[in-house]
Design a protein around this motif. Sequence first.
Motif, PDB file in Angstrom:
ATOM      1  N   VAL B  40      -5.852  -7.084  -0.594  1.00 42.65           N
ATOM      2  CA  VAL B  40      -5.769  -6.269   0.633  1.00 42.65           C
ATOM      3  C   VAL B  40      -4.654  -6.064   1.439  1.00 42.65           C
ATOM      4  CG1 VAL B  40      -7.308  -6.234   2.801  1.00 42.65           C
ATOM      5  CG2 VAL B  40      -8.510  -7.109   0.941  1.00 42.65           C
ATOM      6  N   GLY B  41      -4.020  -7.196   1.698  1.00 50.57           N
ATOM      7  CA  GLY B  41      -2.607  -7.273   2.151  1.00 50.57           C
ATOM      8  C   GLY B  41      -1.617  -6.542   1.513  1.00 50.57           C
ATOM      9  N   LEU B  42      -1.619  -6.522   0.065  1.00 51.19           N
ATOM     10  CA  LEU B  42      -0.755  -5.998  -0.475  1.00 51.19           C
ATOM     11  C   LEU B  42      -0.744  -4.235  -0.329  1.00 51.19           C
ATOM     12  CD1 LEU B  42       1.956  -6.537  -2.552  1.00 51.19           C
ATOM     13  CD2 LEU B  42       0.131  -6.241  -4.274  1.00 51.19           C
ATOM     14  N   LEU B  43      -2.190  -3.934  -0.598  1.00 52.17           N
ATOM     15  CA  LEU B  43      -2.518  -2.601  -0.338  1.00 52.17           C
ATOM     16  C   LEU B  43      -2.101  -1.982   0.984  1.00 52.17           C
ATOM     17  CD1 LEU B  43      -5.412  -0.915  -2.089  1.00 52.17           C
ATOM     18  CD2 LEU B  43      -5.227  -0.481   0.470  1.00 52.17           C
ATOM     19  N   LEU B  44      -2.547  -2.590   2.031  1.00 48.76           N
ATOM     20  CA  LEU B  44      -2.257  -2.233   3.504  1.00 48.76           C
ATOM     21  C   LEU B  44      -0.622  -2.261   3.625  1.00 48.76           C
ATOM     22  CD1 LEU B  44      -5.122  -4.063   5.363  1.00 48.76           C
ATOM     23  CD2 LEU B  44      -5.047  -1.750   4.537  1.00 48.76           C
ATOM     24  N   TYR B  45      -0.183  -3.297   3.201  1.00 46.34           N
ATOM     25  CA  TYR B  45       1.344  -3.337   3.239  1.00 46.34           C
ATOM     26  C   TYR B  45       1.899  -2.240   2.530  1.00 46.34           C
ATOM     27  CZ  TYR B  45       6.195  -4.810   2.911  1.00 46.34           C
ATOM     28  OH  TYR B  45       7.475  -4.606   2.851  1.00 46.34           O
ATOM     29  N   SER B  46       1.515  -1.988   1.588  1.00 52.23           N
ATOM     30  CA  SER B  46       2.347  -0.735   0.675  1.00 52.23           C
ATOM     31  C   SER B  46       2.033   0.418   1.273  1.00 52.23           C
ATOM     32  CB  SER B  46       1.984  -0.862  -0.540  1.00 52.23           C
ATOM     33  OG  SER B  46       1.229  -0.097  -1.198  1.00 52.23           O
ATOM     34  N   VAL B  47       1.160   0.612   2.043  1.00 45.41           N
ATOM     35  CA  VAL B  47       0.806   2.065   2.538  1.00 45.41           C
ATOM     36  C   VAL B  47       1.375   2.078   3.870  1.00 45.41           C
ATOM     37  CG1 VAL B  47      -0.835   3.313   3.711  1.00 45.41           C
ATOM     38  CG2 VAL B  47      -1.588   2.529   1.717  1.00 45.41           C
ATOM     39  N   ALA B 266       1.438   8.684   2.731  1.00 44.53           N
ATOM     40  CA  ALA B 266       1.097   7.410   3.421  1.00 44.53           C
ATOM     41  C   ALA B 266       0.767   7.323   4.675  1.00 44.53           C
ATOM     42  CB  ALA B 266       2.368   6.489   2.898  1.00 44.53           C
ATOM     43  N   ALA B 267       1.599   8.248   5.499  1.00 44.28           N
ATOM     44  CA  ALA B 267       1.171   8.254   7.059  1.00 44.28           C
ATOM     45  C   ALA B 267      -0.121   8.890   7.236  1.00 44.28           C
ATOM     46  CB  ALA B 267       2.245   9.192   7.550  1.00 44.28           C
ATOM     47  N   GLY B 268      -0.365   9.788   6.422  1.00 47.52           N
ATOM     48  CA  GLY B 268      -1.990  10.169   6.616  1.00 47.52           C
ATOM     49  C   GLY B 268      -2.820   9.381   6.414  1.00 47.52           C
ATOM     50  N   MET B 269      -2.496   8.244   5.368  1.00 48.33           N
ATOM     51  CA  MET B 269      -3.387   7.251   4.969  1.00 48.33           C
ATOM     52  C   MET B 269      -3.552   6.271   6.240  1.00 48.33           C
ATOM     53  SD  MET B 269      -2.958   6.436   1.316  1.00 48.33           S
ATOM     54  CE  MET B 269      -2.167   7.710   0.082  1.00 48.33           C
ATOM     55  N   ILE B 270      -2.419   6.043   6.889  1.00 49.34           N
ATOM     56  CA  ILE B 270      -2.227   5.099   8.126  1.00 49.34           C
ATOM     57  C   ILE B 270      -3.353   5.638   9.353  1.00 49.34           C
ATOM     58  CG2 ILE B 270      -0.989   4.157   9.918  1.00 49.34           C
ATOM     59  CD1 ILE B 270       1.591   4.297   7.922  1.00 49.34           C
ATOM     60  N   VAL B 271      -3.266   6.972   9.410  1.00 47.10           N
ATOM     61  CA  VAL B 271      -4.191   7.580  10.384  1.00 47.10           C
ATOM     62  C   VAL B 271      -5.602   7.404   9.905  1.00 47.10           C
ATOM     63  CG1 VAL B 271      -5.019   9.611  11.286  1.00 47.10           C
ATOM     64  CG2 VAL B 271      -2.857   9.282  10.899  1.00 47.10           C
ATOM     65  N   LEU B 272      -5.860   7.511   8.543  1.00 47.09           N
ATOM     66  CA  LEU B 272      -7.313   7.344   8.065  1.00 47.09           C
ATOM     67  C   LEU B 272      -7.668   5.973   8.381  1.00 47.09           C
ATOM     68  CD1 LEU B 272      -9.193   9.248   6.474  1.00 47.09           C
ATOM     69  CD2 LEU B 272      -8.181   8.434   4.446  1.00 47.09           C
ATOM     70  N   LEU B 273      -6.844   5.006   7.875  1.00 50.19           N
ATOM     71  CA  LEU B 273      -7.200   3.481   7.744  1.00 50.19           C
ATOM     72  C   LEU B 273      -7.331   3.287   9.269  1.00 50.19           C
ATOM     73  CD1 LEU B 273      -4.905   2.205   5.068  1.00 50.19           C
ATOM     74  CD2 LEU B 273      -7.324   2.356   5.060  1.00 50.19           C
ATOM     75  N   ILE B 274      -6.636   3.687  10.238  1.00 50.72           N
ATOM     76  CA  ILE B 274      -6.915   3.068  11.563  1.00 50.72           C
ATOM     77  C   ILE B 274      -8.048   3.703  12.239  1.00 50.72           C
ATOM     78  CG2 ILE B 274      -6.072   3.893  14.154  1.00 50.72           C
ATOM     79  CD1 ILE B 274      -3.227   3.691  12.983  1.00 50.72           C
TER      80      ILE B 274
ATOM     81  N   PHE C 114      -2.266   3.800  -4.427  1.00 45.94           N
ATOM     82  CA  PHE C 114      -1.611   2.406  -4.555  1.00 45.94           C
ATOM     83  C   PHE C 114      -1.412   2.447  -6.128  1.00 45.94           C
ATOM     84  CE2 PHE C 114      -2.731  -2.200  -5.016  1.00 45.94           C
ATOM     85  CZ  PHE C 114      -1.850  -2.578  -4.370  1.00 45.94           C
ATOM     86  N   ALA C 115      -2.255   3.119  -7.004  1.00 43.64           N
ATOM     87  CA  ALA C 115      -2.164   2.699  -8.350  1.00 43.64           C
ATOM     88  C   ALA C 115      -0.855   3.529  -8.729  1.00 43.64           C
ATOM     89  CB  ALA C 115      -3.265   3.494  -9.068  1.00 43.64           C
ATOM     90  N   ILE C 116      -0.340   4.871  -8.144  1.00 39.97           N
ATOM     91  CA  ILE C 116       0.651   5.437  -8.703  1.00 39.97           C
ATOM     92  C   ILE C 116       1.898   4.990  -8.032  1.00 39.97           C
ATOM     93  CG2 ILE C 116      -0.506   7.341  -9.893  1.00 39.97           C
ATOM     94  CD1 ILE C 116       0.631   8.985  -7.198  1.00 39.97           C
ATOM     95  N   THR C 117       1.933   4.467  -6.743  1.00 41.49           N
ATOM     96  CA  THR C 117       3.140   3.874  -6.158  1.00 41.49           C
ATOM     97  C   THR C 117       3.586   2.447  -6.262  1.00 41.49           C
ATOM     98  OG1 THR C 117       2.081   3.757  -4.012  1.00 41.49           O
ATOM     99  CG2 THR C 117       3.248   5.693  -4.286  1.00 41.49           C
ATOM    100  N   PHE C 118       2.417   1.633  -6.662  1.00 42.79           N
ATOM    101  CA  PHE C 118       2.753   0.251  -6.703  1.00 42.79           C
ATOM    102  C   PHE C 118       2.299  -0.333  -8.296  1.00 42.79           C
ATOM    103  CE2 PHE C 118       1.837  -4.289  -6.287  1.00 42.79           C
ATOM    104  CZ  PHE C 118       3.119  -4.626  -5.625  1.00 42.79           C
TER     105      PHE C 118
END
Lengths: 288, 296, 284
Positions: B40-47, B266-274, C114-118
Motif C-alpha cells: 500500500v505504502g509503495l503504491l501510494l508513494y510511487s503514484v 499520476a497527477a490524475g490518480m492523485i485526484v482520484l485517490l484523494i 504501478f505495474a508498468i512504472t514500478f
Amino acid sequence: MVISQLPNLKEMFKPSHSRGVNARHVVTEPEQSAGTDNVIEVEHLNALYGDHLALRDINLPISHKGVTAVIGPSGCGKSTLVRCLNRMHEMAGGRVEGRVLFEGEDIYHRGVDAVELRSRIGMVFQKPNPFPKSIFENVAFGLRINGRRGSLMDTIERSLRRAALWDEVKDRLNKNALALSGGQQQRLCIARALAVEPELILMDEPCSALDPMATLAIEELIRSLAQEYTIIIVTHNMQQAARVSDETAFLTMDTDRAGYLVEHGQTRQIFTNPSDKRTEDYITGRFG
Amino acid sequence: MTSIPFRGRKASRNRQFRKATSGGFVALGIMATAFGVFAVGLLLYSVANDGIGVFDWDFLTSFPSRIPEEAGIKSALMGTLWVMGFTTLFAVPVGIGAAIYLEEFAGKNLFTKIIESNINNLAGVPSVVYGLLGLAFFVYWANLGPSIIAGSLTLALLILPIIIVAAREGLRAVPPSIREAAIALGATKWQSVRFQVLPVAMPSVLTGVILALARAIGETAPLIAIGAFTSVFFIPTSPTDAFTVIPIQVYSWITRPLPGYQEDAAAGMIVLLIVLLSMSSIAVALRHVFARRRMW
Amino acid sequence: MLILFLCALLSIVTTVGIVLILLTEAVPFFNEVSILKFLSGKEWAPLFSIKSFGVLPLLSATAFIAGMALLVAFPIGLLTAIYLSEYAPGPVRATVKPTLEVLAGIPTVVYGFFAITFISPVIIRPLFQTESIFNAISAATAMGVMLIPMVVSLSDDAMRAVPSNLREGAHALGANRFQVSVRVVVPAALSGIVAAGLLALARAVGETMIVTIAAGGIPNLSYNPFDAMQTMTAFIMEVAMGDTPRGTVEYESIFAVGLMLFVSTLVINLLAQALLAKFREVYE
C-alpha cells in the motif's frame, strides 16, 4: 480398588503412598492441607479480569484420585477457578496472583511452559466441542500434536472404551464427529482428553448442555473414571455434585462480586452437616 | 519414585521442534502482513512521487492538451461529477428499495431465493461485461449513444448488487423489537419500515452506499466499453452529452508514449485517490458513529 | 410495495439482459465462425485482413495470468489472515485491516500504472534481464497485490466464524498457537478459505485494466511469463477503444469473448457459493 485391565504407564510414576489408596478415605480438612500427596494445591490464589477481582484468596488442596465438585451460585468464579488450574484463564486475557502447585510445583513459575502443562491436564467444557473431523482424528488430536507417530489405534480404542463410547462408534470411526448426539459428543471430548494420559481432568459443567439421559451416562462415566483419575468438576447442579463427588468445595461471592471459598470437605459432610451457615443456606435452597 | 517435574526437565526434541515451527510461522505471518501494508505504502508513494510535480490548480482547471505540461483534468473531473450524480440517482433508490423488499416484505419462497442467489452472482460478473450490456442495450438499442446517461445507467446496474447487499445488512441489524413495537402501536408494516426501521438503519445503509459509489468512481473498463471518449475538450452541459471520466483520462495518458504524460496520469490518480480516500474515510466515520450510537 | 418488488426484480432483469445480449450478438458471430474453430483455434487475429478467430491464446493468457496472480495473492493473503485472526494483538489488527481496505479501494487503473512504472522496470527487468516493459508477470504481480485484501478479508471472516470453543479445546489438549491455527482453525474454515481463493480467481479472470495496460496486448499462446499476452478482457478493451462499427464480425467477436468470460466467472462463482453454503451449514 479396581485396577484397570489395561496397562497404565502413568500409574508407575505415581508416588507409591498414594497408589491404590481410595480417595474416599484420604480427605483432608482444608486447614491441614500441607501434605505433599495432593495433585493440586491452590495457595492464596487471586484471579483477575483486568481490574475486576474474580476470585479472592482461594486455598484448596485436591488429593489424588476421586472427584472433587466445585459448587456455588452462578458468577461466583467456579469456572474461573478450574481455568486457573491449567492456565486457560490467561488465554482469555485474565491474570493470576498466588500459587497453584501441580504435583508439588508452581505452574505459574516463570520457567513453566503453559502449553506443556496443558498436555498433562485434561479439560472438558460446558458445550461439547469436538473438532469438525472424524471421530478417530478427534481422539488422535492430542497424540498427534505431541508428536506421536505410528499406529494410534490401540490408544484410541482404549480411550474410547474408557469413555464408554467404543461400542457406539467402533463401526464409524471415520465419520464426522459432528454427526454424533450431544451426549456422545461430550463422551468423545472426554475420550479425547483421556488419550493423552492426563494426570488430572477438569470438567467445567460438562452436562449443562445435555438432556437427562445423556447426563446420567456422563455421571456414570465420571464415577468409573474416578477410580483411576483425579477429577475436578464444576457444577451448578447440587444433586449432581452429591451423586458424583467424593469431596465438595463451596464457593460464593462477596458484594464486590469477587468469589471466595467458603468450605471444602467430604461431600457427605458438606451436604448433611455443613459447618458454615452460608453453605447450609445454599444447599437448602435459601440462596442462589 | 516421585512425579516428573516439568519445570527444569529438558524440553524434548519434539517440543523444541514445535516451538521452532511455531516461531517460524509467526515470522512468516508477520512478513506476509507487512508485505501487504508495505505494498500500500509503495503504491501510494510511487503514484504521489510521479504526479506531485504537475498536481496543482492549473492541472485541475485545464483541459487535456497535446503538450503534456499544459494538460489538465477539468473535463474528466466534470464528467465524473455528472456520471456519479446520475449513477447515484438511479442506483441508490432502486438498491435500497430492493433491499427493503427482500428484507422486510418478501416471503421465504423459491422466488426470493432465486433473487438472492442471482444478486450474489451479479456481484461476481466482471465489470467489462456490464460494459458490453451498456454498449448493446443503452448505447445502440435505446439509442442513447456514448452519453452521460448511458454511462450512468451502466454503472448503476454494476453497483446495484453491492448496494442491495449492504443495505440488507443494515436493515437486518435493526432489532425486531423495534418493528414489533411500531406494529403493536397500530402502525402498518410500511409505516413501521418507513418511520422506525429505515431511520435506525440509515447510517449503515449509507456506509454501504458510499463504498459502492467509490467503487463506481474508479471503474474504467465498462465506460470504455460503451465508447466513452478518451479526451474531451468541453464541459458536458446535458445528460445526453458525450463525456470522459478521470480514470479513462488517466488511462489514455498512460498509453501515450511522451514521458510527460506519465506525470499527468499520476497527477490524475492523485485526484482520484484523494476523492476515494475521503469517501471511504466518511464511510468509516459513519460506521464508527453508528457503532457508538447503537445501544442495544 | 409493488415498486419495491420491481426494484428487486430489476436484478433478475439485469441478469436476463446480460445473457440475452451476449447471446444475440454472439449468435451471428458463430454463424460466421464455427464454434469448434473458435474454441480450438490457436491463432487470434480478428483485426487483420486475413482474420482468424481461435480463442485459445486469449483463454490461456487469461488463465495463466489469473493463476499467477493467485499464486501471489493466496499464500500471502492466507498467511496474513491467519496472523490477523489467530495471533495479532488488537491494535495491530485494528491498524492493518483498514490499511488493506485502502488497497482494496484503489482503482485498477492505478495498479496497471504501478505495474508498468514500478513492478516491471524496477523489479522484473533488472531481476530477470527482460527486454519489454509489457509482460504477463508484471501484470500478474500487480493483480496479485490487488487481490490480497480480498483473500485476507474473506478467509479472515471464515476463520473468525470458527467457534472459539474449538480453539479452547485444542489449547486444553496442549496444542500451541501454531497447532491450533494449522490443525484446527484452518481445517475447520477450509471450505470458506477455498471459497475465498475461488472468488479471488473469478475476480482475476474478469479483471480488465491491469492486463490492458501492463500485459502487452498481443494474442500469444505462450506460457512464458516474460512474454506479452492478451487476455479476454484486454481484447474487449482493444476493440472498444478502436471505433469498430456495429454489425461487423469484429464487433460481434467481443460479445462472443464476453460470453466466454461471463460463463467462466459464473462457474467459478457458483462453485465458491456452493462451498460457502456448505461452510455456513456447519457453523450457523
